[in-house]
Scaffold this active site. Structure first.
Site: not given
Ligand code: F6R
Ligand code: MG
Ligand code: MG
Length: 371
Positions: A13, A53, A234, A237
């Site tokens: 991404d 994305d 984070y 994902k």
């Protein structure tokens, strides 16, 4: 340079449009242009696409898995796409390029990688799966069903070449170790591990020794990079990908696709913090809208002809999956009604690397000891 074929699916991404919904077409064009330069040289063939994305580079070559030149090409392509993403001020431009510079292999640097090297058969069907808004554990249930569940794969019962079962390579992604397990012999023990899908993930599946296909050539593989472990916090994902070879002693194309008729619950969705159904969709419908989701999976099918990718066939672009999509939408609706409550929101240990602990830290000093 071996005669075997390698299929490499490498994804990242490098910027969303808008937010985390989609890859902008200019990024796809940029990637195509970069890979085209190597067609007939480093690469035999390639296909560039996106799942939500995530920019997806599917490449064939004869250089083997973990090849530095191939990984470097992918890295450079993502860097070029990042440059365009920055010009367009796309969201999270360069997000998954976690290292400052390329150093030998894209594994551990942010992008996800699934690669298979094998002797090309007389006819070689392969399916490239791509998921958005979820993690590698999302492949555990479907891979189990494809290669170990006779209620999914009737070939395990009636095809003499499949009846002895398959060997699974399972990774403990928390402690970086692996175990090989034979099915059906060790089926129950294997389920004890892979049911805990945030920790134990199926990495590869192999034919058994003595079967029709070489037992050292994986027939399925899943990207297992854990972005949060690489980045320490984070950053989206992992949005995993997988490659699965099919037919002639392996599960048939329809057996490989069958598990996705059930939109099972996976971790991810909004802020990587929620359980939700994975919805099988056509490539053009892999647009994560509702609550940044629900999580999507696409399946592109190819025949490989001397390394050439004959395809893609957009396999979930099929009314046969309408019911699964409807069910996914109903389940998404049901899960959403829980709002910030578990089990829609992930359990505490899985929230550790999200932005939640930052909020909780603020509260820590206000807690008073109970007697
Ligand atoms: C999911 C994902 C998104 C973002 C969300 C918030 O994988 O990446 O759901 O987590 O859009 O993003 P920020 O915090 O960047 O506004
Ligand atoms: Mg994103
Ligand atoms: Mg994504």
């Amino acid at each position: 340079m071996g005669e075997k074929i390698t299929v490499s699916l490498i994804k990242a991404d490098v910027g969303g449009w808008p937010g985390h919904a989609l890859v902008h077409p200019d990024l796809i064009q940029t990637a195509k242009k970069e890979l085209e330069k190597e067609k007939g040289k480093l690469l035999i063939d390639f296909h560039v696409t996106n799942c939500g994305d995530d920019l997806e580079l599917l490449m064939t070559h004869r250089k083997g898995v973990d090849c530095q030149e191939i990984h470097h090409l992918a890295w450079n392509t993502f860097e070029k796409a990042t440059k365009v993403a920055k010009e367009l001020k796309l969201y999270g431009a360069g997000q998954d390029l976690l290292a400052e510079a390329f150093s030998g292999n894209v594994r551990g640097m942010g992008p996800g990688v699934a690669e298979l090297e094998f002797e090309e058969r007389k006819a070689e069907p392969i399916i490239a799966f791509m998921m958005d808004k979820t993690d590698p554990g999302a492949f555990n249930l479907p891979m189990y069903k494809i290669f170990a569940d006779p209620f999914n794969t009737i070939g395990l019962v009636i095809d003499p070449n499949a009846v002895s079962g398959f060997r699974f390579e399972i990774w403990d992604i928390l402690e970086s170790k692996r175990v090989f397990m034979d099915c059906p012999e060790e089926l129950y023990k294997m389920l004890a591990l892979i049911g805990a899908k945030s920790r134990y993930v199926i990495k590869r599946v192999y034919p058994k020794v003595g079967g029709k296909l070489p037992s050292d050539e994986a027939v399925a593989t899943i990207s297992t990079e854990k972005l949060y472990q690489i980045a320490g916090e984070y950053v989206g994902k992992d949005d995993p990908v997988a490659l699965v070879r099919a037919q002639s002693g392996l599960p048939a194309v329809g057996e490989v696709l069958e598990p996705f008729a059930f939109p099972h619950l996976v971790a991810g969705w909004m802020r990587g913090s929620h359980n939700g159904p994975i919805m099988p969709v056509s490539q053009k419908n892999a647009v994560c809208t509702r609550f940044d989701g629900p999580p999507r999976v696409i399946a592109l099918g190819f025949q490989i002809a001397n390394g050439k990718l004959v395809g893609p066939v957009d396999l979930f672009d099929d009314p046969a999956y309408d019911l699964a999509r409807r069910k996914a939408q109903r389940v998404a609706d049901y899960m959403r009604r829980h709002g910030p409550f578990e089990p829609h929101r992930l359990p505490c240990e899985d929230m550790e690397y999200t932005t939640l602990p930052k909020v909780l830290r603020e509260l820590e000093k206000r807690f008073q000891k109970l007697d």
